[in-house]
Design a protein around this motif. Sequence first.
Motif: not given
Length: 280
Positions: A100-107
């Motif tokens: 996708y490119g730049k991914v932010v993952c929030v947990g």
Amino acid sequence: MAHRIVDKEKLSENVYRMEIEAKYVAEAREPGQFVLIAYDNDRSERIPLTIADVDLDKGTITVIFQAVGKSTIEFASLNVGDSFDAVAGPLGNPTDIEKYGKVVCVGGGIGNAPLYPIVKALKQAGNEVISILGARNKELLILEEQFKEISDEIITVTDDGSYGRKALVTEPLGELCSKGEIDLCVAIGPAIMMKFCCQTTKKYDIPTIVSLNSIMVDGTGMCGGCRVEVGGETKFTCVDGPEFDGHKVDFDQLIKRLGSYKKYEQQAAAEHNCKLEGKL
């Protein structure tokens, strides 16, 4: 077929990691999928747990759970060498992994466990991954070291400021979104957290995936307990998900439905604890 526990670790208060023998599940599993686990085929309920990791050489899967109800408290009482009667899966639709490119993952909290294999797969697919991990306090923050190994950047926050930045996960998420460089957001945690993550990303029109694995009951579509409204349509988390477009999920209805089960969950957990104490 019995599935032996080969490793067990207490990660934080009431949160446990177990490595379980399940060769065929490990070979077939993809990120985002889950298994149904039962301690005793005759008397235990089967509960869905996301596969946090696998070891193909050992033929094992890793699950992480919080001991908050009757079955998970029973699971937590098991030790290395004990076995589960049933480990069925992998179930659910896998995560759509691509570049996708730049991914932010929030947990958030125990949500870090199902998020971990997704971050791992997104990184392997060539994405730049920023992980935001949140918890109420330092003791409840899990898998930080594992996320450091697979993330380009990691941001930790706690509600009380006992570790990392004193903030909710939406604060750094909003800052990243405002820079206009995020191509995808993945958020997994308590329903209320996912709701506000989606509100944050929607302002910037950033596609956002949420996983609703935590509301599943039987995991096969039979009970209807994981019914959720997505884009005005009724969906079942276990067979249609567990991942959905977060901007289309009716979180207010979902949170209201989750609250309706609390009385019965607390009652079952209390009765089970009384039985355990009676045996001591």
